[in-house]
Scaffold this motif. Structure first.
Motif, PDB file in Angstrom:
ATOM      1  N   ASP A 137      41.168 100.655  -1.563  1.00 44.67           N
ATOM      2  CA  ASP A 137      40.522 101.146  -2.968  1.00 44.67           C
ATOM      3  C   ASP A 137      40.505 102.523  -3.465  1.00 44.67           C
ATOM      4  O   ASP A 137      40.316 102.833  -4.607  1.00 44.67           O
ATOM      5  CB  ASP A 137      38.833 100.632  -3.037  1.00 44.67           C
ATOM      6  CG  ASP A 137      39.024  99.053  -2.830  1.00 44.67           C
ATOM      7  OD1 ASP A 137      39.716  98.345  -3.236  1.00 44.67           O
ATOM      8  OD2 ASP A 137      37.973  98.739  -2.233  1.00 44.67           O
TER       9      ASP A 137
ATOM     10  N   TRP B 297      41.322  97.763 -10.294  1.00 46.29           N
ATOM     11  CA  TRP B 297      40.888  96.253  -9.688  1.00 46.29           C
ATOM     12  C   TRP B 297      41.334  95.220 -10.668  1.00 46.29           C
ATOM     13  O   TRP B 297      41.464  93.917 -10.368  1.00 46.29           O
ATOM     14  CB  TRP B 297      39.412  96.377  -9.431  1.00 46.29           C
ATOM     15  CG  TRP B 297      39.132  96.936  -8.162  1.00 46.29           C
ATOM     16  CD1 TRP B 297      39.832  97.073  -7.154  1.00 46.29           C
ATOM     17  CD2 TRP B 297      37.683  96.979  -7.484  1.00 46.29           C
ATOM     18  NE1 TRP B 297      39.210  97.746  -6.052  1.00 46.29           N
ATOM     19  CE2 TRP B 297      37.990  97.222  -6.325  1.00 46.29           C
ATOM     20  CE3 TRP B 297      36.434  96.575  -8.154  1.00 46.29           C
ATOM     21  CZ2 TRP B 297      36.724  97.609  -5.593  1.00 46.29           C
ATOM     22  CZ3 TRP B 297      35.223  96.810  -7.137  1.00 46.29           C
ATOM     23  CH2 TRP B 297      35.423  97.194  -5.935  1.00 46.29           C
TER      24      TRP B 297
ATOM     25  N   SER C 299      44.423  93.418  -9.996  1.00 46.16           N
ATOM     26  CA  SER C 299      44.831  92.887  -8.770  1.00 46.16           C
ATOM     27  C   SER C 299      44.653  91.249  -8.918  1.00 46.16           C
ATOM     28  O   SER C 299      43.951  90.956  -9.535  1.00 46.16           O
ATOM     29  CB  SER C 299      43.601  93.397  -7.676  1.00 46.16           C
ATOM     30  OG  SER C 299      43.643  92.563  -6.507  1.00 46.16           O
ATOM     31  N   PRO C 300      45.653  90.539  -8.426  1.00 47.21           N
ATOM     32  CA  PRO C 300      45.875  89.331  -8.745  1.00 47.21           C
ATOM     33  C   PRO C 300      44.502  88.398  -8.148  1.00 47.21           C
ATOM     34  O   PRO C 300      44.248  87.620  -8.613  1.00 47.21           O
ATOM     35  CB  PRO C 300      46.900  88.788  -7.911  1.00 47.21           C
ATOM     36  CG  PRO C 300      47.584  89.785  -7.137  1.00 47.21           C
ATOM     37  CD  PRO C 300      46.749  91.046  -7.806  1.00 47.21           C
ATOM     38  N   LEU C 301      43.947  89.318  -7.251  1.00 47.93           N
ATOM     39  CA  LEU C 301      42.896  88.611  -6.637  1.00 47.93           C
ATOM     40  C   LEU C 301      41.727  89.738  -6.886  1.00 47.93           C
ATOM     41  O   LEU C 301      41.319  90.301  -5.864  1.00 47.93           O
ATOM     42  CB  LEU C 301      42.914  88.320  -5.043  1.00 47.93           C
ATOM     43  CG  LEU C 301      43.844  87.445  -4.627  1.00 47.93           C
ATOM     44  CD1 LEU C 301      44.087  87.516  -3.148  1.00 47.93           C
ATOM     45  CD2 LEU C 301      43.734  86.321  -5.217  1.00 47.93           C
TER      46      LEU C 301
ATOM     47  N   PRO D  78      38.699  92.166  -7.045  1.00 47.90           N
ATOM     48  CA  PRO D  78      37.570  92.471  -6.229  1.00 47.90           C
ATOM     49  C   PRO D  78      36.310  92.829  -7.144  1.00 47.90           C
ATOM     50  O   PRO D  78      36.447  93.064  -8.282  1.00 47.90           O
ATOM     51  CB  PRO D  78      37.832  93.476  -5.364  1.00 47.90           C
ATOM     52  CG  PRO D  78      39.313  94.056  -5.665  1.00 47.90           C
ATOM     53  CD  PRO D  78      39.599  93.259  -7.162  1.00 47.90           C
TER      54      PRO D  78
ATOM     55  N   ARG E 151      51.765  82.991  -4.287  1.00 45.84           N
ATOM     56  CA  ARG E 151      51.812  83.391  -5.590  1.00 45.84           C
ATOM     57  C   ARG E 151      52.219  84.919  -5.646  1.00 45.84           C
ATOM     58  O   ARG E 151      53.086  85.552  -5.903  1.00 45.84           O
ATOM     59  CB  ARG E 151      50.901  82.967  -6.761  1.00 45.84           C
ATOM     60  CG  ARG E 151      50.991  83.577  -8.056  1.00 45.84           C
ATOM     61  CD  ARG E 151      49.721  83.199  -8.928  1.00 45.84           C
ATOM     62  NE  ARG E 151      48.199  83.247  -8.330  1.00 45.84           N
ATOM     63  CZ  ARG E 151      47.836  84.215  -8.736  1.00 45.84           C
ATOM     64  NH1 ARG E 151      47.861  85.139  -9.600  1.00 45.84           N
ATOM     65  NH2 ARG E 151      46.391  84.363  -8.192  1.00 45.84           N
ATOM     66  N   ILE E 152      51.188  85.424  -4.936  1.00 45.72           N
ATOM     67  CA  ILE E 152      51.225  86.962  -4.807  1.00 45.72           C
ATOM     68  C   ILE E 152      52.397  87.417  -3.787  1.00 45.72           C
ATOM     69  O   ILE E 152      52.849  88.531  -4.005  1.00 45.72           O
ATOM     70  CB  ILE E 152      49.806  87.280  -3.857  1.00 45.72           C
ATOM     71  CG1 ILE E 152      48.761  86.979  -4.760  1.00 45.72           C
ATOM     72  CG2 ILE E 152      49.787  88.796  -3.848  1.00 45.72           C
ATOM     73  CD1 ILE E 152      47.479  86.967  -4.312  1.00 45.72           C
TER      74      ILE E 152
ATOM     75  N   LEU F  43      54.632  88.327  -9.448  1.00 50.29           N
ATOM     76  CA  LEU F  43      53.895  89.455 -10.297  1.00 50.29           C
ATOM     77  C   LEU F  43      55.203  90.470 -10.653  1.00 50.29           C
ATOM     78  O   LEU F  43      56.061  90.387  -9.799  1.00 50.29           O
ATOM     79  CB  LEU F  43      53.139  90.081  -9.256  1.00 50.29           C
ATOM     80  CG  LEU F  43      51.811  89.193  -8.878  1.00 50.29           C
ATOM     81  CD1 LEU F  43      50.931  90.033  -7.703  1.00 50.29           C
ATOM     82  CD2 LEU F  43      50.817  89.315 -10.239  1.00 50.29           C
TER      83      LEU F  43
ATOM     84  N   LEU G 176      49.304  97.694  -6.755  1.00 54.96           N
ATOM     85  CA  LEU G 176      47.954  97.327  -7.407  1.00 54.96           C
ATOM     86  C   LEU G 176      47.092  96.090  -6.960  1.00 54.96           C
ATOM     87  O   LEU G 176      46.107  95.740  -7.261  1.00 54.96           O
ATOM     88  CB  LEU G 176      48.054  97.358  -8.828  1.00 54.96           C
ATOM     89  CG  LEU G 176      48.276  98.541  -9.469  1.00 54.96           C
ATOM     90  CD1 LEU G 176      48.653  98.226 -11.219  1.00 54.96           C
ATOM     91  CD2 LEU G 176      47.237  99.661  -9.385  1.00 54.96           C
ATOM     92  N   GLN G 177      47.872  95.559  -5.826  1.00 53.91           N
ATOM     93  CA  GLN G 177      47.283  94.314  -5.053  1.00 53.91           C
ATOM     94  C   GLN G 177      46.133  95.056  -4.240  1.00 53.91           C
ATOM     95  O   GLN G 177      46.371  95.048  -2.981  1.00 53.91           O
ATOM     96  CB  GLN G 177      48.385  93.534  -4.449  1.00 53.91           C
ATOM     97  CG  GLN G 177      49.333  93.033  -5.361  1.00 53.91           C
ATOM     98  CD  GLN G 177      50.184  92.322  -4.724  1.00 53.91           C
ATOM     99  OE1 GLN G 177      50.404  92.237  -3.613  1.00 53.91           O
ATOM    100  NE2 GLN G 177      51.454  91.369  -5.416  1.00 53.91           N
ATOM    101  N   ALA G 178      45.162  94.880  -4.819  1.00 58.94           N
ATOM    102  CA  ALA G 178      44.057  95.605  -3.893  1.00 58.94           C
ATOM    103  C   ALA G 178      43.366  94.614  -2.937  1.00 58.94           C
ATOM    104  O   ALA G 178      42.822  95.229  -1.805  1.00 58.94           O
ATOM    105  CB  ALA G 178      42.748  95.846  -4.654  1.00 58.94           C
ATOM    106  N   ARG G 179      43.855  93.273  -3.310  1.00 62.77           N
ATOM    107  CA  ARG G 179      43.281  92.358  -2.045  1.00 62.77           C
ATOM    108  C   ARG G 179      44.296  91.477  -2.059  1.00 62.77           C
ATOM    109  O   ARG G 179      45.227  91.342  -3.192  1.00 62.77           O
ATOM    110  CB  ARG G 179      41.921  91.574  -2.858  1.00 62.77           C
ATOM    111  CG  ARG G 179      40.844  92.573  -3.017  1.00 62.77           C
ATOM    112  CD  ARG G 179      40.200  92.973  -1.695  1.00 62.77           C
ATOM    113  NE  ARG G 179      39.131  93.965  -1.737  1.00 62.77           N
ATOM    114  CZ  ARG G 179      39.045  95.151  -2.028  1.00 62.77           C
ATOM    115  NH1 ARG G 179      40.202  95.667  -2.309  1.00 62.77           N
ATOM    116  NH2 ARG G 179      38.238  95.806  -2.116  1.00 62.77           N
ATOM    117  N   PRO G 180      44.588  90.903  -0.847  1.00 66.22           N
ATOM    118  CA  PRO G 180      43.933  90.974   0.195  1.00 66.22           C
ATOM    119  C   PRO G 180      44.055  92.182   0.812  1.00 66.22           C
ATOM    120  O   PRO G 180      45.141  93.071   0.560  1.00 66.22           O
ATOM    121  CB  PRO G 180      44.493  89.972   1.181  1.00 66.22           C
ATOM    122  CG  PRO G 180      46.059  89.707   0.556  1.00 66.22           C
ATOM    123  CD  PRO G 180      45.742  89.989  -0.805  1.00 66.22           C
TER     124      PRO G 180
END
Lengths: 408, 408, 408, 408
Positions: free
Chosen positions: A28, A151, A154-156, A158, B72-73, B85, B92-96
């Protein structure tokens, strides 16, 4: 302000920055989704760099920086101190590491506290310490808005845990407060802290009119959307319409439709849209178009300042609830309110000398002022004369709409 | 290959990926400096996703993914599996989080090992496991080249510790190896593992000529630069000249002048340029211009394959020394060698069915093949028939130059 | 070729350029809709500049250019002769005027004719005159394709009068012509004129297969479209799919739907699509995707050249009918046919020395060859060995599709 | 104004447009070098379209347009009348031809004259005719500035013949005119023609100060340049400095060095810089930086209007001398003068209803006002209350600098 009060403020503000970072993950701190946002790591270092550059280096005898290269890296707009790095590439600053930045923060704070409590600092230096705390508070709000923006990609996506609050409250009906015609005084009078751009206090002529008693709500804004607001060019400023077309805007930022219902992405994750909350994350173009659609207009900043009450002493956000709610204070603590005023120097404005003088003056072009404060503004950072400023197309701040009307 | 051999290979390759990440900082896993690079975190997850998607999901009874959204990610170019994506926004994939990705790697590897050693997998599935290990090896090289590229943007550029080696060795003089005219067979014959694009084996007609006995050195390339190579449009392909002008190229990537001396940024930090090492990080445009300046040309891939020896069984890089050195093997393990051949299907090429069939065929346009291997190619990933491919303007791989001549 | 033949060819070609411009309006000569097109005025001047620069200046004693500044202005890709103007800004060449360019054409032609008929020119110079006429013929086709492209942007799209023809003819059914495996000779043998890139004649190995007897028709291509061709990523090359997405392609260039019917914009205005005419204005990406959808592939240029007949002596377009029609010659005169072959030098290719040597060699990267000729190719400009070349995403030429198959 | 006066004005303005086009070449009417310029052909048609759309169509009984498609093509910013063409592509309007546009001009003017002189038009319609003549005068100035900009790209830059004038005159020394503090009235009072944005007349509070008696000269501006003005970030607004860096500005537009002497490109060709002439073709960023360097500032538009004299009745340019000269009027007729004021609505401003109401209001964002008039402003188009407006980075208008100072 005395040394002790400044020291207390310094500790409190620095502590609050730590508090904002609790529970975040290592990734982050490096996110940067656009040139106008900065990674949290950069914010943490830059607000420290400010104290080192403007207080320790010039005012502390024999001060030797242990990281002279940070001078260059964590500079922002202070062009007189050397060409800063490309703003859009701050996420590529692989070093120093986050751990090194935390250490940098501790080291500089220790040195500063010692300097204040033991050796004494000149009043001029203490003023710069005070300025540094307000500067860090500005960045605290930016940390929240930048993180939210990043955030959201982000595809997921947070979310932070959310402080509980009492249940939803319906907004008061909108009323019009009259504003008499005449010569008024606006601007900061120099008692207590203010940024340079808030003064000098000066006279201005107001034609008179009415100001809305509270910001526009989501419910009201939805009526504009349902009436084809985003598809009606005559409602928009020319640059605004171009922006709407280029970006395909059809709603405020962070709104999305799910099963025919409006949802919003918040710092606490995705939530159903609350129709009674103030509309938020709109650009000045949208604010203008909405006002035009209403047959109203945006207030000037002089009108706003003349009509608004002073904020209460504890005015500030509900920590851990970074999302505007219905039923709060009508002027502060929910959404910044776009004004119709271009951000320009007040009559007689003189920037301070040297690099710190670049603080505000150089942005006085192409931006509009916003007044009030938002759910993300730190406690103790709110003033009636406070001039926030952003480009009319910016939407990632907590920005909303207050209406005004000409005198009949 | 038997189950056991595949299992051993699988463990070894996965272990080597961990090994590459030793000593890195949390921020190193999220860097992405260009659309053509990916964050290390993404590489770690994507190479795991490959096994889950192409082996576990289709071949393991009752397999239930614990992270269906990773499908997908961490997809890359497999368009048949859903819109991936935007590649440029992987940072920018903060998660996972990185921690979650490490756990994902462990979980999938455990499941895979159990499936192979206990339950048994069909030969078809085992072939896909094998493909997955070669796929991961490709990404091991990309992890190093991507990290190098991203690190080079850091104002304080990081470096890994470097394995010691015996002192510098002078390169052999360049000799010309004759290549007789006639019909030759090239391409993989199907014995042992190969990517689909290496076959089918087929006949081709070579006009004959000579191939250089070793890659071009920095010393030789400097002579081209000193002779105004980068300022002489007649030496360049039209698109190459445009690229040189647009990017302001005046040397290979990672070179810089310090006190009138050439230095290079390496994965082990900045070092003085070694004139006897193979020139590296040049585009095909630069390779072409250099060859034209010499009165030579680049070899076709058929010429290269016909002239090259098979790699030795242990052919691979010196672990922990990710920088080409003088005096090594003349064909493998230092720099990939650009050919003049467009990357196109061999006669009779048929991509495999389904998503895995997108593996190579869809890139057969606008790219050139490279042959050999580099200092960053994993051990056991080198073949005489191996077809690497990049766009002619790409420079961030360990790419160098081998010359060829027409028959007198 | 003797002087007289060259003189006759020169006059004929120059006359044909005039003929193409009949009936055009002054504004038609200045249009430039993209970097890859040039204004007609520029074409008129550039083809004249060629003769001045490569024949008159070097070969005519005491020749003094009356417009030395044209040297710089009407240069194209000949980088050795000085930095040309930005290609995309040729429409801003307000001077010389069209009238001055016409005069320039007349003056240079007069000088050239005198030089040939009275003073005599060396065989080397005469060869360059001949090259200049073929160069001008290339530009004649470009003038038509560039004008068509520019006109298509006009809100009131213009059209030329169209020569009448006998009524529509149904296309022959597609048949497969076998192509035996083995070593074949391809390339120009040096008898008669050819561009340098057509030679040297050389041996090549063909794996054998089948070639379609005629180009793909609109009707056949519509079946691909109706089957979701433009929405199925697995059919496309990776760069092709990106291009389709970026440009929103859903049909060949110039097609549009009106009342649920397909229409096409032609040089003679908008017309209903003729299902039996060869499909035209497709990129190589679309050609590739169509072939993949068919279970076929594109031919290599060696296959094409081996299978194709020689063009008849009068092979050329129907003047004043610049649109492909059904039922014509199956190889020449309707649409250029994309091949799968990257445009690269033949074995042993050596560009001519000096600036004229930049003619073709420097484009041998990133482009594909096309074979045959189109409805806009001038008479006398067609050869079996002719290598046309464009980028795989180009669509503004008269480009179509011929299919090939591997041997069973 | 009576019918006759309007008719006389209409004829005079239309005639002046013709006059401006005398001696131009056909290619000059199609040039468009940037999105912010339009081809002359478009200006000619658009100013005619205005009369047809806002007068003939709504107010003339049974009026039938003979070119209904022009409605769409020659619209500009009037979004309520349908999506206009992309502004940047106006140079691709191959049809109607210039000849057809001339005919369109004649036809509409004839109809309009007949309507006024014979049939009579309502006062409301006559007001719109009057507005149309002022609109055309605005475009007359744009025609000159657009043409100058486009011509400057031509490798052989054209020039108009220049009217002779008496020899160069030295500028007066700069003096400071005091401006008393207090409430002032500004804005148009409604007597005689004015654009809607000039009113309503309203009170404003001025803090007092001094205004320079004349614009800044080239000699004065050169001192700023020689002192490193373009290399000193502290002098610039943030957006200004970015602009300077992005465009590589090192002098005003159209300046170039030849043999160490400054020259300028003018509508009459290239000329040596006259140090005594007002500096011209500077952006507001440059004006601001220059003022900061002087220790002064730019005036607000209220200050300017309060200090300026009314223009004389014949105030206007010397026809055929489109270049600012030394020693002219100190307020009008040489260069537009940037103010520090954002272009915003005056208190109580209400745009007219319908499409004509989009005239000015929708541009009230991101632009600054300019006051006075320039050497290219038509006679009879100058007012003390006139508000011109451009983006702060615009330089292609005849824009210069007047300084102001705060009260001591």
């Amino acid at each position: 302000m005395q040394d002790e009060a400044i020291l207390r403020r310094l500790k409190g503000v620095r502590q609050q920055t730590l508090h904002l970072c609790e529970g975040l993950q290592p990734e982050d701190f490096g996110l940067q989704a656009a040139e106008f946002t900065s990674p949290l790591k950069w914010h943490l270092a830059h607000t420290t760099w400010f104290f080192e550059t403007f207080v320790l280096t010039p005012y502390l005898n024999d001060y030797r920086s242990s990281h002279p290269e940070f001078q260059r890296i964590f500079n922002s707009y202070y062009q007189t101190l050397g060409q800063p790095l490309s703003r859009a590439q701050r996420h590529l600053q692989a070093r120093p590491t986050l751990e090194e930045v935390w250490r940098y923060r501790t080291d500089i704070l220790d040195t500063l506290q010692n300097a204040i409590s033991m050796d004494g600092l000149s009043p001029e230096a203490l003023n710069l310490v005070s300025l540094g705390t307000h500067h860090e508070q500005q960045h605290q709000e930016l940390m929240l808005t930048d993180l939210k923006y990043c955030w959201s990609f982000s595809p997921l996506p947070p979310g932070m845990p959310q402080a509980t609050r009492s249940g939803p409250i319906r907004q008061e009906p909108l009323e019009w407060q009259p504003l008499p015609e005449g010569v008024w005084e606006v601007g900061h009078d120099g008692n207590g802290f203010a940024f340079d751009n808030e003064g000098p206090r000066h006279r201005t002529y107001l034609a008179g009119g009415n100001l809305a008693s509270r910001p526009v709500t989501n419910r009201e804004y939805l009526a504009f959307m349902d009436d084809g607001g985003y598809e009606t060019p005559a409602l928009w400023l020319s640059d605004g319409w171009t922006t709407v077309q280029n970006h395909g805007w059809r709603s405020p930022l962070y709104w999305f439709l799910k099963d025919d219902q409006w949802w919003v992405y918040t710092l606490h994750g995705c939530q159903p849209l609350d129709p009674d909350a103030p509309v938020c994350h709109v650009s000045a173009y949208e604010a203008h178009a909405y006002a035009t659609w209403c047959g109203a207009r945006l207030p000037t900043e002089a009108e706003w300042e003349t009509a608004a009450p002073d904020p209460g002493p504890d005015q500030g956000p509900v920590n851990g609830d970074w999302h505007p709610r219905p039923g709060g204070d009508a002027w502060y603590g929910a959404v910044w309110q776009w004004t119709a005023s271009a951000y320009q120097p007040y009559p007689g404005f003189r920037p301070a000398g040297g690099a710190v003088g670049e603080y505000n003056g150089k942005f006085m072009c192409n931006q509009l002022t916003l007044r009030g404060s938002s759910c993300a503004t730190p406690a103790g950072h709110t003033r009636r004369t406070y001039r926030n400023f952003f480009y009319p197309g910016d939407r990632w701040q907590f920005t909303g709409i207050r209406l005004a009307q000409d005198k009949e």
